[in-house]
Design an enzyme around this catalytic site. Structure first.
Site, PDB file in Angstrom:
ATOM      1  N   HIS A   1      -4.693  24.717 -14.484  1.00 20.29           N
ATOM      2  CA  HIS A   1      -3.855  25.797 -15.019  1.00 20.29           C
ATOM      3  C   HIS A   1      -4.178  27.156 -14.392  1.00 20.29           C
ATOM      4  CE1 HIS A   1      -2.345  23.714 -18.954  1.00 20.29           C
ATOM      5  NE2 HIS A   1      -1.946  23.093 -17.842  1.00 20.29           N
TER       6      HIS A   1
ATOM      7  N   HIS B   1       5.348  14.752 -15.461  1.00 22.05           N
ATOM      8  CA  HIS B   1       6.029  16.037 -15.640  1.00 22.05           C
ATOM      9  C   HIS B   1       6.038  16.803 -14.324  1.00 22.05           C
ATOM     10  CE1 HIS B   1       2.736  19.117 -15.931  1.00 22.05           C
ATOM     11  NE2 HIS B   1       2.013  18.148 -16.441  1.00 22.05           N
TER      12      HIS B   1
ATOM     13  N   GLU C   1       6.910  20.221 -19.786  1.00 19.92           N
ATOM     14  CA  GLU C   1       5.778  19.584 -20.480  1.00 19.92           C
ATOM     15  C   GLU C   1       4.782  20.633 -20.948  1.00 19.92           C
ATOM     16  OE1 GLU C   1       1.613  17.804 -20.556  1.00 19.92           O
ATOM     17  OE2 GLU C   1       2.457  19.444 -19.359  1.00 19.92           O
ATOM     18  N   GLU C   2       4.627  21.685 -20.142  1.00 22.81           N
ATOM     19  CA  GLU C   2       3.576  22.664 -20.409  1.00 22.81           C
ATOM     20  C   GLU C   2       3.797  23.460 -21.695  1.00 22.81           C
ATOM     21  OE1 GLU C   2       0.887  22.539 -19.006  1.00 22.81           O
ATOM     22  OE2 GLU C   2       1.107  21.855 -16.941  1.00 22.81           O
TER      23      GLU C   2
ATOM     24  N   ASP D   1      -1.654  19.443 -11.295  1.00 26.43           N
ATOM     25  CA  ASP D   1      -1.058  19.347 -12.633  1.00 26.43           C
ATOM     26  C   ASP D   1       0.371  19.888 -12.618  1.00 26.43           C
ATOM     27  OD1 ASP D   1      -0.641  19.125 -15.336  1.00 26.43           O
ATOM     28  OD2 ASP D   1      -1.796  20.910 -15.861  1.00 26.43           O
TER      29      ASP D   1
ATOM     30  N   ASP E   1       0.851  -1.184   0.000  1.00 25.68           N
ATOM     31  CA  ASP E   1       0.000   0.000   0.000  1.00 25.68           C
ATOM     32  C   ASP E   1       0.891   1.239   0.000  1.00 25.68           C
ATOM     33  OD1 ASP E   1      -2.749   1.313   0.505  1.00 25.68           O
ATOM     34  OD2 ASP E   1      -1.490   2.146   2.103  1.00 25.68           O
ATOM     35  N   ILE E   2       0.531   2.203  -0.823  1.00 27.16           N
ATOM     36  CA  ILE E   2       1.264   3.469  -0.875  1.00 27.16           C
ATOM     37  C   ILE E   2       0.560   4.468   0.033  1.00 27.16           C
ATOM     38  CG2 ILE E   2       2.122   5.324  -2.350  1.00 27.16           C
ATOM     39  CD1 ILE E   2       3.381   2.541  -2.865  1.00 27.16           C
TER      40      ILE E   2
ATOM     41  N   ASP F   1      -0.280  11.897 -15.353  1.00 28.86           N
ATOM     42  CA  ASP F   1      -0.435  13.341 -15.436  1.00 28.86           C
ATOM     43  C   ASP F   1      -1.792  13.719 -14.836  1.00 28.86           C
ATOM     44  OD1 ASP F   1      -0.445  16.007 -16.066  1.00 28.86           O
ATOM     45  OD2 ASP F   1       0.054  15.743 -18.172  1.00 28.86           O
TER      46      ASP F   1
END
Length: 315
Positions: free
Chosen positions: A285, A124, A170-171, A136, A42-43, A198
């Site tokens: 964003h 990312h 990545e953006e 994000d 388990d994380i 992502d």
């Protein structure tokens, strides 16, 4: 008489030890020949959130973001790399330039495993200029970081080589991941698979599974099915995240996504499996994409699904 009893006891004890050794040998042989992989641990979601709190603090101390070319991004790189180095990974920073600024990918290899069959997971690490980018894609970055640390804690000895990556810029259009794929040359044939994560903690989340490769899709969908969590087809498209350069290079890709932006139209609702007017992440964003912009249940489920996939695919 005493001597005879002692001799008999020695014989019996020797026979018992031989029997136990035979049983242990049989068990070890069965484990060695079993095709069933070890179960992933388990994380702990609290640990994943602690990484997100660190990324939030980094953004707060560096103008409110962790964007490419900004000090908050390099500080994020240093934080992630420090954790991996301490856990026994072999790490390197891959530098690239874009828009007049230096960018960095972090590549982290876990020792052992067949390198001609490398299983790779990536997210990312950069945010947009407008905010700290905690969902994000701090969420994916923190999730795979804690899975990597679990690999270390469990002293995992995978049959296939395990590699983790945190992509820069990545953006601006998958700049860092494209640079990495371009640098591979013939070595891209050594990649068994690339898994992309992502946004895995979106408020009002969906459970979207990439469906580009049947084998990889099945690993994720089977895990969610055991938890009775319905899944949907991923919505990011070939040009929206870091799986795209790998897919275009012929590498099998998979991954998870919990949803971005608003469902604005009925057509989007039909494609995405939701309802028009419903927000997956209203702070997508935006400056409000902070450590408060996370669904803990989605973050936990996705992190565990990542761990399960890596344990399964690397066995």
């Amino acid at each position: 008489m005493t001597r005879s009893i002692r001799t008999r006891r020695i014989v019996l004890a020797t026979g018992a030890c031989t029997a136990v050794a035979a049983l242990l040998g049989t068990a070890a042989a069965a484990q060695a020949t079993s095709s069933r992989p070890l179960a992933a641990p388990d994380i702990p979601v609290a640990a994943v959130k602690a990484h997100l709190d660190q990324l939030q603090s980094i953004a707060d101390a560096n103008g409110g973001n962790r964007a490419h070319g900004q000090p908050g991004y390099k500080a994020s790189v240093d934080y992630i790399k420090g954790k991996l180095d301490a856990a026994g990974f072999t790490t390197k920073l891959q530098e690239f330039d874009h828009n007049g600024a230096k960018g960095y990918n972090i590549i982290a290899d876990w020792p052992g495993g067949a390198e001609d069959k490398t299983v790779m997971a990536g997210s990312h690490l950069d945010s947009v200029d407008a905010g700290p980018g905690i969902n994000d894609d701090g969420s994916g970055s923190a999730g795979i970081l804690e899975v990597a640390l679990a690999v270390s804690r469990e002293h995992l000895k995978p049959a296939k080589h395990l590699r983790f990556a945190w992509w820069g810029d990545e953006e601006d259009g998958m700049i860092g991941s494209q640079h990495y794929v371009d640098s591979l040359g013939a070595d891209k044939a050594k990649l068994d698979s690339y898994l992309n994560f992502d946004m895995i903690g979106s408020p009002n989340p969906g459970y979207f599974v990439y469906e580009y490769d049947t084998r990889l899709t099945k690993v994720f969908k089977d895990w969610f099915a055991t938890k009775k969590i319905p899944t949907e087809r991923e919505t990011e498209g070939d040009g929206r995240s870091d799986h795209a350069p790998f897919k275009n290079a012929g590498v099998p890709v998979g991954g998870l996504f919990s949803g971005a932006d608003y469902i604005k139209t009925d057509a989007q609702a039909k494609e995405w499996g939701g309802t028009a007017g419903k927000a997956f992440d209203a702070c997508y964003h935006q400056s409000c994409d902070t450590s408060k912009n996370i669904d803990d249940t989605a973050l936990h489920n996705h992190s565990n699904a990542i761990a399960n996939a890596l344990w399964q695919l690397s066995s």
